[in-house]
Design a protein around this motif. Sequence first.
Motif, PDB file in Angstrom:
ATOM      1  N   MET A 119       0.848  -1.168   0.000  1.00 30.27           N
ATOM      2  CA  MET A 119       0.000   0.000   0.000  1.00 30.27           C
ATOM      3  C   MET A 119       0.893   1.230   0.000  1.00 30.27           C
ATOM      4  SD  MET A 119      -2.894   1.607   0.138  1.00 30.27           S
ATOM      5  CE  MET A 119      -3.886   0.162   0.049  1.00 30.27           C
ATOM      6  N   ASN A 120       0.551   2.204  -0.827  1.00 33.34           N
ATOM      7  CA  ASN A 120       1.298   3.449  -0.907  1.00 33.34           C
ATOM      8  C   ASN A 120       0.369   4.601  -0.538  1.00 33.34           C
ATOM      9  OD1 ASN A 120       3.481   1.955  -1.913  1.00 33.34           O
ATOM     10  ND2 ASN A 120       2.716   2.152  -3.983  1.00 33.34           N
ATOM     11  N   VAL A 140       4.443   7.146   1.428  1.00 30.23           N
ATOM     12  CA  VAL A 140       4.778   6.148   2.439  1.00 30.23           C
ATOM     13  C   VAL A 140       4.437   4.777   1.883  1.00 30.23           C
ATOM     14  CG1 VAL A 140       4.408   5.408   4.821  1.00 30.23           C
ATOM     15  CG2 VAL A 140       4.205   7.835   4.224  1.00 30.23           C
ATOM     16  N   VAL A 141       5.442   3.916   1.808  1.00 32.58           N
ATOM     17  CA  VAL A 141       5.251   2.551   1.321  1.00 32.58           C
ATOM     18  C   VAL A 141       5.066   1.648   2.537  1.00 32.58           C
ATOM     19  CG1 VAL A 141       6.256   0.665  -0.007  1.00 32.58           C
ATOM     20  CG2 VAL A 141       6.687   3.041  -0.694  1.00 32.58           C
ATOM     21  N   VAL A 159       7.913   0.566   5.074  1.00 33.97           N
ATOM     22  CA  VAL A 159       9.112   0.062   4.409  1.00 33.97           C
ATOM     23  C   VAL A 159      10.006   1.219   3.988  1.00 33.97           C
ATOM     24  CG1 VAL A 159       9.957  -1.238   2.413  1.00 33.97           C
ATOM     25  CG2 VAL A 159       7.900  -1.989   3.601  1.00 33.97           C
ATOM     26  N   GLU A 160       9.391   2.270   3.458  1.00 32.49           N
ATOM     27  CA  GLU A 160      10.161   3.399   2.927  1.00 32.49           C
ATOM     28  C   GLU A 160       9.280   4.631   2.923  1.00 32.49           C
ATOM     29  OE1 GLU A 160      13.642   4.835   1.685  1.00 32.49           O
ATOM     30  OE2 GLU A 160      13.454   2.690   1.347  1.00 32.49           O
ATOM     31  N   VAL A 161       9.905   5.799   3.086  1.00 29.30           N
ATOM     32  CA  VAL A 161       9.212   7.075   2.950  1.00 29.30           C
ATOM     33  C   VAL A 161      10.013   7.903   1.958  1.00 29.30           C
ATOM     34  CG1 VAL A 161       8.382   9.153   4.104  1.00 29.30           C
ATOM     35  CG2 VAL A 161       8.372   6.972   5.334  1.00 29.30           C
ATOM     36  N   PHE A 162       9.348   8.309   0.876  1.00 32.05           N
ATOM     37  CA  PHE A 162       9.978   9.142  -0.146  1.00 32.05           C
ATOM     38  C   PHE A 162       9.398  10.546  -0.063  1.00 32.05           C
ATOM     39  CE2 PHE A 162       9.805   4.820  -1.913  1.00 32.05           C
ATOM     40  CZ  PHE A 162      11.146   4.608  -2.190  1.00 32.05           C
ATOM     41  N   PHE A 163      10.217  11.551  -0.328  1.00 34.30           N
ATOM     42  CA  PHE A 163       9.756  12.941  -0.338  1.00 34.30           C
ATOM     43  C   PHE A 163      10.051  13.564  -1.690  1.00 34.30           C
ATOM     44  CE2 PHE A 163      10.362  12.203   4.195  1.00 34.30           C
ATOM     45  CZ  PHE A 163       9.215  12.781   4.731  1.00 34.30           C
ATOM     46  N   VAL A 185      -0.157   6.224   9.639  1.00 37.15           N
ATOM     47  CA  VAL A 185      -0.092   4.847   9.158  1.00 37.15           C
ATOM     48  C   VAL A 185      -0.775   3.905  10.148  1.00 37.15           C
ATOM     49  CG1 VAL A 185       1.456   2.928   8.602  1.00 37.15           C
ATOM     50  CG2 VAL A 185       1.938   5.222   7.718  1.00 37.15           C
ATOM     51  N   GLU A 186      -0.531   4.105  11.426  1.00 36.57           N
ATOM     52  CA  GLU A 186      -1.181   3.266  12.436  1.00 36.57           C
ATOM     53  C   GLU A 186      -2.706   3.415  12.356  1.00 36.57           C
ATOM     54  OE1 GLU A 186      -1.567   3.053  17.266  1.00 36.57           O
ATOM     55  OE2 GLU A 186       0.400   3.551  16.412  1.00 36.57           O
ATOM     56  N   ALA A 187      -3.181   4.650  12.236  1.00 40.45           N
ATOM     57  CA  ALA A 187      -4.627   4.883  12.121  1.00 40.45           C
ATOM     58  C   ALA A 187      -5.173   4.256  10.843  1.00 40.45           C
ATOM     59  CB  ALA A 187      -4.918   6.380  12.149  1.00 40.45           C
TER      60      ALA A 187
END
Length: 100
Positions: A1-2, A29-30, A37-41, A87-89
């Motif tokens: 999920m992205n 946010v992947v 797993v990864e956060v891209f900006f 992400v938790e929510a």
Amino acid sequence: MNILLAMDSDDVEEAKLCRINDVKKWALVVVEEGEIVEVFFEENRGDFKIFAETAVVFDDNEYVWPFMEEQMQVLVAHTQRYIDDIVEAYLFKELHELAY
């Protein structure tokens, strides 16, 4: 999920969700198997090489039509502001759908 987020900075720990009109950096946010797993900006959301399935916005008053045109699910984080909290929510289905 992205998951696509409008953020006020590119600091993974300190960046906060902001209004689309106030965005400084877009975060992608992947999430796989319940873990980030990864956060891209990026400066512009169109610069990501990965497609986002979901956009999480600040409140119900955001202009989200571009996301809907791209077939993204749009959710609202009324109280969550940091990446981990959002992400938790999302994982616990605590984010809300738009109230029209």
